[in-house]
Enzyme design. Structure first.
Site, short mmCIF file in Angstrom:
data_model
loop_
_atom_site.label_atom_id
_atom_site.label_comp_id
_atom_site.label_asym_id
_atom_site.label_seq_id
_atom_site.Cartn_x
_atom_site.Cartn_y
_atom_site.Cartn_z
N THR A 71 0.81 -1.22 0.00
CA THR A 71 0.00 0.00 0.00
C THR A 71 0.84 1.27 0.00
O THR A 71 0.36 2.31 -0.44
CB THR A 71 -0.93 0.02 1.22
OG1 THR A 71 -0.14 -0.18 2.40
CG2 THR A 71 -1.98 -1.06 1.11
N HIS B 123 -1.76 -14.27 4.45
CA HIS B 123 -1.51 -14.47 5.89
C HIS B 123 -2.68 -15.12 6.64
O HIS B 123 -3.05 -14.68 7.74
CB HIS B 123 -1.16 -13.13 6.54
CG HIS B 123 -0.19 -12.29 5.75
ND1 HIS B 123 0.72 -12.83 4.85
CD2 HIS B 123 0.00 -10.94 5.70
CE1 HIS B 123 1.42 -11.84 4.31
NE2 HIS B 123 1.01 -10.70 4.80
N ASP C 71 7.46 -12.44 3.37
CA ASP C 71 6.94 -11.09 3.64
C ASP C 71 8.06 -10.07 3.80
O ASP C 71 7.83 -8.97 4.31
CB ASP C 71 6.01 -11.06 4.85
CG ASP C 71 5.19 -9.78 4.89
OD1 ASP C 71 4.82 -9.29 3.81
OD2 ASP C 71 4.95 -9.25 5.99
N ASN D 261 5.77 -2.50 8.53
CA ASN D 261 4.97 -2.24 9.74
C ASN D 261 5.29 -3.13 10.92
O ASN D 261 4.47 -3.24 11.82
CB ASN D 261 3.47 -2.37 9.44
CG ASN D 261 2.93 -1.16 8.74
OD1 ASN D 261 3.28 -0.04 9.11
ND2 ASN D 261 2.11 -1.37 7.73
C1 0GY Z 1 2.09 -7.38 4.26
C2 0GY Z 1 1.38 -6.82 5.38
C3 0GY Z 1 1.21 -5.51 5.67
C4 0GY Z 1 1.34 -4.43 4.76
C5 0GY Z 1 0.91 -4.46 3.50
O1 0GY Z 1 0.38 -3.53 1.48
C6 0GY Z 1 0.84 -3.31 2.60
O2 0GY Z 1 1.19 -2.21 2.98
O3 0GY Z 1 0.49 -5.59 3.00
C7 0GY Z 1 0.75 -5.20 7.02
O4 0GY Z 1 1.02 -4.08 7.50
O5 0GY Z 1 0.11 -6.05 7.67
O6 0GY Z 1 1.66 -8.37 3.68
O7 0GY Z 1 3.11 -6.88 3.87
#
Ligand code: 0GY
Length: 301
Positions: A80, A184, A253, A258
């Site tokens: 994201t 996940h 991952d 985060n």
């Molecule tokens: C992951 C999990 C996370 C973040 C994202 O797209 C993302 O920013 O997926 C999360 O913070 O749980 O799969 O990388």
């Protein structure tokens, strides 16, 4: 744009600088089916609408980790922090010598021409993220339209959500066309019993929909007991692998966006694989056969 424009979040931990060498040897052809590339931010700026600013995690570091851990391929998932700007992802795919495929994020205005361009670069799926701390999800109607539109390319949909939201999303997920991959394990609350109502609903989703796959990834995010084994997560992953051996995937991952409690050691994460997939037959499906079916089907003889 200068690098200093992108200050990593203060409470965000950088990926492990020197992970241990795994004791577990992955089978030849193993795929790390969930990892990311971030930036570098001065070349591929982070999205204005992002909810966190990561550390830079460029493709060269990912290739080095792949080789060090004994993997052969990567599936790079758009995170994201890059929004729907897939340039860092595409740059990595184009410089992977065919050893990486991707999952992109798109806007509702994406054209067929743009989708074809993503396909040519190695994208094989679209990610729909329902985790509200990360992103404002698009309305279901628009997501359903996008899912329909990508089916002609043979792509799948990756969905990321948290377990408390599954009851309200269950029918929508069941209605998605084509292959769907859950990130996940749907983020179960692992302090609840593995045979309790919450995880039962997740298992029912997989039982009722044989088009839905599951990534048995991210113990480091789900665990309350912590590293190195994340023992409270293992029964959940083991249950899914035993029940749906042909529909499970595994990924590091990396670079662990985060993470605020600890830095996972990627080598130790690999060493969890034989604990959740105890036979070589299960390991082969998890690490080679299943991801190859989804991401490199043309290479299966
Ligand atoms: C992951 C999990 C996370 C973040 C994202 O797209 C993302 O920013 O997926 C999360 O913070 O749980 O799969 O990388």
């Amino acid at each position: 744009m200068s690098e200093s424009t992108f200050q990593m979040d203060q409470d965000w931990l950088v990926f492990h600088p020197s992970p241990s060498l795994p004791a577990f040897a992955s089978p030849p052809g193993a795929v790390d089916a969930h990892c990311h590339v971030f930036g570098p931010g001065d070349v591929f700026p982070y999205a204005a609408e992002r909810k966190y600013t990561p550390c830079d995690a460029p493709k060269e570091k990912l290739w080095a980790l792949r080789d060090y851990l004994g993997f052969e391929r990567n599936v790079i998932v758009q995170a994201t922090c890059h929004g729907t700007d897939n340039r860092a992802l595409l740059d990595a795919l184009e410089n992977s010598a065919g050893r990486a495929r991707g999952v992109a994020s798109v806007q509702k205005t994406v054209t067929d021409e743009m989708l074809q361009g993503l396909h040519d670069a190695g994208v094989r799926g679209i990610r729909f993220n329902f985790v509200t701390r990360l992103v404002d999800a698009l309305p279901h109607k628009i997501l359903a339209e996008i899912a329909e539109r990508i089916s002609y390319l043979g792509w799948h949909t990756v969905i990321y959500f948290e377990s408390p939201d599954l009851p309200q999303l269950y029918d929508f997920f069941s209605s998605l066309p084509g292959t769907v991959v859950v990130d996940h394990m749907g983020r179960p609350n692992v302090s609840l019993p593995v045979n309790g109502a919450e995880f039962e609903l997740f298992l029912k989703l997989l039982t009722d929909n044989d088009n839905i796959y599951c990534k048995v990834s991210c113990p480091e995010r789900l665990s309350n007991t912590g590293p190195p084994e994340y023992s409270d997560v293992l029964p959940f992953a083991k249950t899914v692998i035993e029940a749906f051996p042909d529909r499970v995937l595994w990924g590091t991952d990396w670079p662990h966006p985060n993470m605020k409690t600890h830095i996972p050691d990627d080598g130790k994460l690999v060493d969890i694989i034989p604990l959740i997939a105890p036979t070589s037959a299960l390991q082969y499906k998890l690490l080679v056969e299943n991801p190859m079916n989804l991401y490199w089907p043309e290479e299966i003889h």
